[in-house]
Design an enzyme around this catalytic site. Structure first.
Site: not given
Length: 253
Positions: A46, A71, A147, A173
């Site tokens: 993200h 990530r 998540e 999430d």
């Protein structure tokens, strides 16, 4: 091979304080790394970071003792292996929902015979050391993100995957998946219950539990609960909060 201080902290029962890098910039990454974080995560999911920027940011982090984590955008073998070849000492993979997905993720982070990672640690040899091949499997840390409701349903089977070092809770999430509004510390009751359940099951399986937090106060609370890696906000958010505080003072608020 260079020590992974994340593992060292965990072995002593301590908690890792992790920072988050969403800004694709070498100087901001270097500045964050010099602030004393135990680890920093370069966010390719993200954040605004692409692979080339991530390599430069990992290089900047390596000017300090801070441990580099990445990530990845998704469960995909190519990017998992590339960030390890670039020198990541930890990999966080989002949206791990089944045991089979967790097994694939772990396999891609291990050299044979333990896994299916292809050999070519171009920068990892420079960062980790000449004996990288001999020790990489036992040095790298693997985080599966929990998540979704599906992941909750499959939690014990995911946690039982051999070689999975840690799970990482994404509260936003997870909240959405449970029909709640995205939140960090002020989560709704179903999310609070789910987080506690994940933590309890992780402890039962002797898997480290990590979680994203919005504030230092929230992070300290999570450590008190038993989480052994806490992420506090992000570089972009911390910059915005600092600027807001300055402007509030200038306006007399």
């Amino acid at each position: 091979m260079r020590e992974n201080k994340i593992r060292t902290i965990w072995k002593t029962g301590g908690a890792v304080v992790n920072g988050w890098l969403a800004i694709p910039n070498v100087f901001s990454a270097e500045t964050m790394a010099h602030q004393g974080w135990d680890s920093l995560t370069v966010d390719l999911q993200h954040g605004l970071v692409d692979y080339q920027a991530a390599v430069s940011m990992l290089t900047a982090i390596s000017t300090t003792p801070t441990m580099p984590i990445v990530r990845v955008p998704w469960l995909e073998a190519g990017i998992v292996m590339k960030v390890l070849d670039a020198g990541a000492y930890g990999v966080i993979c989002p949206m791990i929902n089944t045991r089979e997905e967790a097994q694939r993720f772990v396999s891609w982070t291990n050299y044979a015979p333990r896994g299916t990672r292809s050999f070519g640690p171009v920068r990892a040899l420079v960062y980790g050391g000449a004996d990288y091949l001999q020790h990489a499997n036992d040095t790298i840390v693997r985080f599966a993100m929990i998540e979704t409701r599906q992941a909750l349903d499959n939690l014990d089977s995911i946690l039982s995957v051999e070689g999975l070092d840690a799970i990482y809770i994404g509260p936003s999430d997870l909240s959405l998946s449970l029909g709640c509004k995205p939140a960090m510390e002020d989560a709704e009751p179903p999310v609070v219950q789910a987080i506690q359940h994940i933590l309890d099951r992780a402890k039962a399986h002797k898997v480290v539990a990590a979680i994203h937090c919005g504030t230092p106060e929230g992070a300290l609370q999570r450590i008190g609960m038993g989480f052994q890696l806490v992420t506090i906000s992000s570089d972009a958010r911390l910059m915005a909060m600092g600027a807001q505080a300055v402007m509030a003072k200038m306006r007399g608020k």
